[in-house]
Design an enzyme around this catalytic site. Sequence first.
Site, PDB file in Angstrom:
ATOM      1  N   TYR A  99      42.739  32.578  37.003  1.00  0.00           N
ATOM      2  CA  TYR A  99      43.775  31.752  37.642  1.00  0.00           C
ATOM      3  C   TYR A  99      43.605  30.269  37.322  1.00  0.00           C
ATOM      4  CZ  TYR A  99      45.123  35.843  40.417  1.00  0.00           C
ATOM      5  OH  TYR A  99      45.548  37.092  40.823  1.00  0.00           O
ATOM      6  N   LYS A 155      35.131  44.693  34.980  1.00  0.00           N
ATOM      7  CA  LYS A 155      35.743  45.514  33.924  1.00  0.00           C
ATOM      8  C   LYS A 155      34.834  45.368  32.705  1.00  0.00           C
ATOM      9  CE  LYS A 155      39.201  48.026  32.394  1.00  0.00           C
ATOM     10  NZ  LYS A 155      39.359  49.427  32.804  1.00  0.00           N
ATOM     11  N   ASP A 209      39.362  49.641  37.856  1.00  0.00           N
ATOM     12  CA  ASP A 209      40.370  50.704  37.972  1.00  0.00           C
ATOM     13  C   ASP A 209      39.862  51.816  38.884  1.00  0.00           C
ATOM     14  OD1 ASP A 209      38.526  50.832  35.929  1.00  0.00           O
ATOM     15  OD2 ASP A 209      39.794  51.920  34.521  1.00  0.00           O
ATOM     16  N   ASP A 255      42.067  39.575  44.311  1.00  0.00           N
ATOM     17  CA  ASP A 255      43.414  39.361  44.816  1.00  0.00           C
ATOM     18  C   ASP A 255      44.088  40.719  45.045  1.00  0.00           C
ATOM     19  OD1 ASP A 255      45.819  38.276  45.439  1.00  0.00           O
ATOM     20  OD2 ASP A 255      46.206  37.339  43.506  1.00  0.00           O
ATOM     21  N   ASP A 297      44.449  43.172  48.860  1.00  0.00           N
ATOM     22  CA  ASP A 297      45.738  43.591  49.416  1.00  0.00           C
ATOM     23  C   ASP A 297      45.800  45.115  49.599  1.00  0.00           C
ATOM     24  OD1 ASP A 297      46.621  41.063  49.729  1.00  0.00           O
ATOM     25  OD2 ASP A 297      48.450  41.278  48.543  1.00  0.00           O
TER      26      ASP A 297
END
Length: 357
Positions: free
Chosen positions: A143, A191, A223, A247, A251
């Site tokens: 980000y 990852k 994943d 992020d 959620d």
Amino acid sequence: MNKKNNILVLPGDGIGPEVCDEAIKVLKHLNYIYKLDIVIEESAVGGSAYEEFGNPLPEDTLKAAKEADAILLGAVGGPQWDDIDYELRPERALLGLRAELDLFANLRPAILSKYLSDSSSLKPEKVQDLNLLIVRELTGGIYFGEPRGRSKSGDSAFNTMIYSKNEIERIGRIAFEAAQKRNKNICSVDKANVLEVSVLWREVISELSEEYPDVELSHMLVDNAAMQLVRDPKQFDVIVTGNLFGDILSDIAAMLTGSIGMLPSASLNSDNKGMYEPVHGSAPDITGKELANPIAAILSVAMMLKYSFNMNEACSAIEKSIQEVLSEGYRTYDLEGSKENKLSTSEMGNKIIEKIK
Ligand code: NAD
């Protein structure tokens, strides 16, 4: 003279002031019972600060935030400010506070009381008593990485995922220390089968774990972590991960609990100074109607007592009292329950105070 614990409250917009009022009531009650030496001040932030001072994060508010030991924020934003200049929008205040105070660690618990297991989208037995904590790096990663932008032709665009050892180590420390206060289990999510930055992430977290022999560390690809969160979320205690993955995973975890009015969060810097806030927004659709659930804000105060002030007894007193209120069937309007046990925002605050011992 004892050092006072200075708390700055930034109520903000919409239901922010309503839920903060209840959280302050709880805090004052605990201050009285446990003699916490807490001093509370209040400043303007968000849309209401823009209306009064022409700035969503006025100089005085920022100064007070820097001087405080901890901050409680309600919520910012609302449709009346959707069309103003981007730099002056209420949400800019949040980004400004995070950057100015270097709040790089975002802690988001996903807790589901056994009394509310029907609110989840998963089967009750999968989520009953769920209590996991996601620790997300908040000020680095893709980000913020440079270079970023569009190619000259405009036909392609790029971002950079970058983490330094130092950034990984400092978020790792927060996560290991949080795990020590919980069930002493950490899952680091990355990852590493595809990204070099994740290979470094894994190396640094593994090295750091040697300093915390009492905490068990495992690694998981993002994943798989997304899948496991939905398949068997109770396997997790603390998840630590970077900005992008955090992020998304936070959620998913929030939705497992099914009720946004119940979820607190904390953003911490390396001095354990923190900004604590409910995960929900300003809820303009219910503002001023006494319909807001104040529990997320009250649990944000519990997190503040634990993480910024190490006041674990006072923190548990809040958590226990909320469980007791829920076990007796009391609900705010956002939660399923019988009509006769519905409480308004302030009635819920009062009920929680009544049960605090
Ligand atoms: P929201 O979280 O404000 O509301 C989503 C839904 O959940 C609404 O139906 C609302 O009534 C309900 N809800 C939220 N909190 C509740 C509570 N405590 N009790 C009962 N019901 C509750 O999200 P939104 O509608 O997408 O956003 C509204 C405004 O809030 C926007 O301006 C947005 O930018 C802002 N926002 C701010 C923050 C923040 O301050 N951290 C976070 C998210 C959204």
